[in-house]
Write an enzyme that holds these catalytic residues in place. Structure first.
Site, PDB file in Angstrom:
ATOM      1  N   ASN A  47       0.866  -1.183   0.000  1.00  0.00           N
ATOM      2  CA  ASN A  47       0.000   0.000   0.000  1.00  0.00           C
ATOM      3  C   ASN A  47       0.901   1.231   0.000  1.00  0.00           C
ATOM      4  O   ASN A  47       1.468   1.587   1.027  1.00  0.00           O
ATOM      5  CB  ASN A  47      -0.904  -0.040   1.239  1.00  0.00           C
ATOM      6  CG  ASN A  47      -1.767   1.197   1.359  1.00  0.00           C
ATOM      7  OD1 ASN A  47      -1.813   2.037   0.454  1.00  0.00           O
ATOM      8  ND2 ASN A  47      -2.472   1.318   2.487  1.00  0.00           N
ATOM      9  N   TRP A  48       1.003   1.855  -1.164  1.00  0.00           N
ATOM     10  CA  TRP A  48       1.925   2.973  -1.307  1.00  0.00           C
ATOM     11  C   TRP A  48       1.376   4.255  -0.670  1.00  0.00           C
ATOM     12  O   TRP A  48       2.086   5.257  -0.583  1.00  0.00           O
ATOM     13  CB  TRP A  48       2.248   3.214  -2.791  1.00  0.00           C
ATOM     14  CG  TRP A  48       2.978   2.087  -3.456  1.00  0.00           C
ATOM     15  CD1 TRP A  48       3.372   0.892  -2.884  1.00  0.00           C
ATOM     16  CD2 TRP A  48       3.416   2.023  -4.815  1.00  0.00           C
ATOM     17  NE1 TRP A  48       4.015   0.113  -3.811  1.00  0.00           N
ATOM     18  CE2 TRP A  48       4.066   0.785  -5.013  1.00  0.00           C
ATOM     19  CE3 TRP A  48       3.325   2.900  -5.909  1.00  0.00           C
ATOM     20  CZ2 TRP A  48       4.606   0.393  -6.240  1.00  0.00           C
ATOM     21  CZ3 TRP A  48       3.870   2.517  -7.125  1.00  0.00           C
ATOM     22  CH2 TRP A  48       4.502   1.282  -7.290  1.00  0.00           C
ATOM     23  N   LYS A  49       0.094   4.228  -0.285  1.00  0.00           N
ATOM     24  CA  LYS A  49      -0.554   5.415   0.323  1.00  0.00           C
ATOM     25  C   LYS A  49      -0.349   6.642  -0.571  1.00  0.00           C
ATOM     26  O   LYS A  49      -0.299   6.484  -1.802  1.00  0.00           O
ATOM     27  CB  LYS A  49      -0.039   5.615   1.754  1.00  0.00           C
ATOM     28  CG  LYS A  49      -0.163   4.327   2.587  1.00  0.00           C
ATOM     29  CD  LYS A  49       0.043   4.521   4.046  1.00  0.00           C
ATOM     30  CE  LYS A  49      -0.121   3.177   4.765  1.00  0.00           C
ATOM     31  NZ  LYS A  49       0.016   3.276   6.199  1.00  0.00           N
ATOM     32  N   HIS A  58      -9.484   1.221   5.236  1.00  0.00           N
ATOM     33  CA  HIS A  58      -8.166   1.453   5.820  1.00  0.00           C
ATOM     34  C   HIS A  58      -8.278   2.412   6.999  1.00  0.00           C
ATOM     35  O   HIS A  58      -9.068   3.354   6.971  1.00  0.00           O
ATOM     36  CB  HIS A  58      -7.189   2.013   4.772  1.00  0.00           C
ATOM     37  CG  HIS A  58      -5.785   1.974   5.259  1.00  0.00           C
ATOM     38  ND1 HIS A  58      -5.267   2.951   6.079  1.00  0.00           N
ATOM     39  CD2 HIS A  58      -4.811   1.044   5.091  1.00  0.00           C
ATOM     40  CE1 HIS A  58      -4.021   2.619   6.379  1.00  0.00           C
ATOM     41  NE2 HIS A  58      -3.721   1.477   5.798  1.00  0.00           N
ATOM     42  N   GLU A  68      -6.521   4.790   7.988  1.00  0.00           N
ATOM     43  CA  GLU A  68      -6.309   6.220   7.712  1.00  0.00           C
ATOM     44  C   GLU A  68      -7.575   6.843   7.165  1.00  0.00           C
ATOM     45  O   GLU A  68      -7.847   8.027   7.405  1.00  0.00           O
ATOM     46  CB  GLU A  68      -5.111   6.389   6.765  1.00  0.00           C
ATOM     47  CG  GLU A  68      -3.802   6.165   7.512  1.00  0.00           C
ATOM     48  CD  GLU A  68      -2.708   5.511   6.704  1.00  0.00           C
ATOM     49  OE1 GLU A  68      -2.782   5.505   5.463  1.00  0.00           O
ATOM     50  OE2 GLU A  68      -1.753   4.991   7.329  1.00  0.00           O
ATOM     51  N   GLU A 102      -5.146  -4.518  10.958  1.00  0.00           N
ATOM     52  CA  GLU A 102      -4.123  -3.477  11.057  1.00  0.00           C
ATOM     53  C   GLU A 102      -4.379  -2.638  12.314  1.00  0.00           C
ATOM     54  O   GLU A 102      -5.179  -1.706  12.280  1.00  0.00           O
ATOM     55  CB  GLU A 102      -4.184  -2.557   9.833  1.00  0.00           C
ATOM     56  CG  GLU A 102      -3.898  -3.243   8.523  1.00  0.00           C
ATOM     57  CD  GLU A 102      -3.335  -2.266   7.487  1.00  0.00           C
ATOM     58  OE1 GLU A 102      -2.212  -2.495   7.048  1.00  0.00           O
ATOM     59  OE2 GLU A 102      -3.998  -1.277   7.166  1.00  0.00           O
ATOM     60  N   GLY A 115       2.702   2.744  10.681  1.00  0.00           N
ATOM     61  CA  GLY A 115       3.626   3.853  10.454  1.00  0.00           C
ATOM     62  C   GLY A 115       4.393   4.281  11.703  1.00  0.00           C
ATOM     63  O   GLY A 115       5.038   5.315  11.713  1.00  0.00           O
ATOM     64  N   SER A 143       3.670  -1.639  10.412  1.00  0.00           N
ATOM     65  CA  SER A 143       5.120  -1.664  10.609  1.00  0.00           C
ATOM     66  C   SER A 143       5.748  -3.020  10.288  1.00  0.00           C
ATOM     67  O   SER A 143       6.668  -3.463  10.973  1.00  0.00           O
ATOM     68  CB  SER A 143       5.478  -1.216  12.037  1.00  0.00           C
ATOM     69  OG  SER A 143       5.092   0.142  12.232  1.00  0.00           O
ATOM     70  N   GLY A 167       2.951  -0.923   4.337  1.00  0.00           N
ATOM     71  CA  GLY A 167       2.959   0.491   3.965  1.00  0.00           C
ATOM     72  C   GLY A 167       4.366   0.944   3.648  1.00  0.00           C
ATOM     73  O   GLY A 167       4.893   0.709   2.560  1.00  0.00           O
ATOM     74  N   GLY A 168       5.013   1.586   4.622  1.00  0.00           N
ATOM     75  CA  GLY A 168       6.328   2.192   4.415  1.00  0.00           C
ATOM     76  C   GLY A 168       7.340   1.288   3.728  1.00  0.00           C
ATOM     77  O   GLY A 168       8.030   1.710   2.781  1.00  0.00           O
TER      78      GLY A 168
HETATM   79  P1  13P Z   1       3.105   0.702   7.669  1.00  0.00           P
HETATM   80  O1  13P Z   1       3.645  -0.587   7.116  1.00  0.00           O
HETATM   81  O2  13P Z   1       3.808   1.922   7.117  1.00  0.00           O
HETATM   82  O3  13P Z   1       3.008   0.683   9.146  1.00  0.00           O
HETATM   83  O4  13P Z   1       1.607   0.815   7.124  1.00  0.00           O
HETATM   84  C1  13P Z   1       0.748  -0.259   7.266  1.00  0.00           C
HETATM   85  C2  13P Z   1      -0.479   0.008   6.495  1.00  0.00           C
HETATM   86  O5  13P Z   1      -1.252   0.880   6.840  1.00  0.00           O
HETATM   87  C3  13P Z   1      -0.721  -0.788   5.282  1.00  0.00           C
HETATM   88  O6  13P Z   1      -1.993  -0.569   4.781  1.00  0.00           O
END
Ligand code: 13P
Length: 258
Positions: A14-16, A100, A102, A172, A178, A218, A239-240
């Protein structure tokens, strides 16, 4: 490499809200190059909307699949700024994420909204990752299970048992996203077990056992192997670390069955 998990693992990147067009092309090219044949595992990239078509071209012919990070609940019409299921299908998406954290927390999406989006995804033949997870305050207050049950029950309202083979759940925990503060393998395993028990209440044991549940929050190359080795953890939503090709590919390798 994991052993003994029966369901086909799925790893999502997930590149956000990261990557402009050429950054997205570079990142996708680098992942394709490094990943090669990932074995018996599904790998899905979730770039931002404006980069979907370009990334689709880059991954064409590779083992990677394309997904979007969100969609709107109607298929067309006067909804300025929104993106619909048919639009996503037309640029090559086979997957979409709904719910998600966020979007739930930064953008105020309720489970009722998530439910409408989930129905739109299914109607448009998009496989869906439904994300759920508790906040730090909810966990500290001992409310994790209540929150997960409510999010799952409301988000899956009127979703038929037949549709469940097109849905993956992503657990999640908000506090792990993050933050570098990943859930321990034990916390993740317990939460996955609980999510599966809710699915069993809603759809029966067979469907619960057949539904893949990813962990997200994470995930890194350093912790992926331990998390992926846990019973009931069927992949990762990253994510990251998905923005770093080498690390993302190592996570995929950790999730792949032996
Ligand atoms: P991180 O891996 O950056 O913590 O993000 C997880 C996430 O929200 C994947 O959708």
């Amino acid at each position: 490499m994991t052993e003994g998990n029966e369901l086909r693992p799925i790893v999502g990147g997930n590149w956000k809200m990261n990557t402009t067009l050429y950054e997205a092309i570079d990142l996708a090219e680098s992942i394709v190059r490094r990943l090669g044949d990932p074995g018996d595992i599904e790998v899905v990239l979730f770039p931002p909307f404006p980069n979907l078509q370009a990334v689709d071209q880059v991954i064409d012919g590779s083992a990677l699949q394309l997904g979007a990070q969100d969609l709107f609940w109607e298929d067309k019409g006067a909804y300025t700024g929104e993106v619909s299921g048919p639009m996503l299908r037309a640029v090559g998406c086979r997957w979409v994420i709904v719910g998600h954290s966020e979007r739930r927390h930064e953008l105020g999406e309720s489970s009722a909204v998530v439910n409408k989006k989930l129905h739109a995804a299914l109607r448009n033949d998009l496989q869906t990752i439904l994300a759920v997870g508790e906040t730090r305050e909810e966990r500290n207050a001992g409310r994790t299970e209540d929150v997960l049950r409510a999010q799952l029950t409301e988000s899956l309202q009127d979703v038929s048992a037949d549709a469940m083979d097109r849905i993956v759940i992503a657990y999640e925990p908000c506090w792990a996203i993050g933050t570098g503060d990943t859930a321990t393998a034990e916390q993740a395993r317990e939460a996955h077990e609980f999510v599966r028990s809710v699915l069993a209440d809603l759809y029966g044991d067979d469907i619960a056992q057949a539904t893949r549940i990813q962990y997200g929050g994470s995930v890194t190359a350093a912790n992926a192997a331990e998390l992926m080795a846990q019973e009931g953890i069927d992949g990762a939503l990253v994510g990251g670390a998905s923005l770093k090709p080498e690390e993302f590919v190592r996570i995929c390798e950790a999730a792949a069955p032996v």
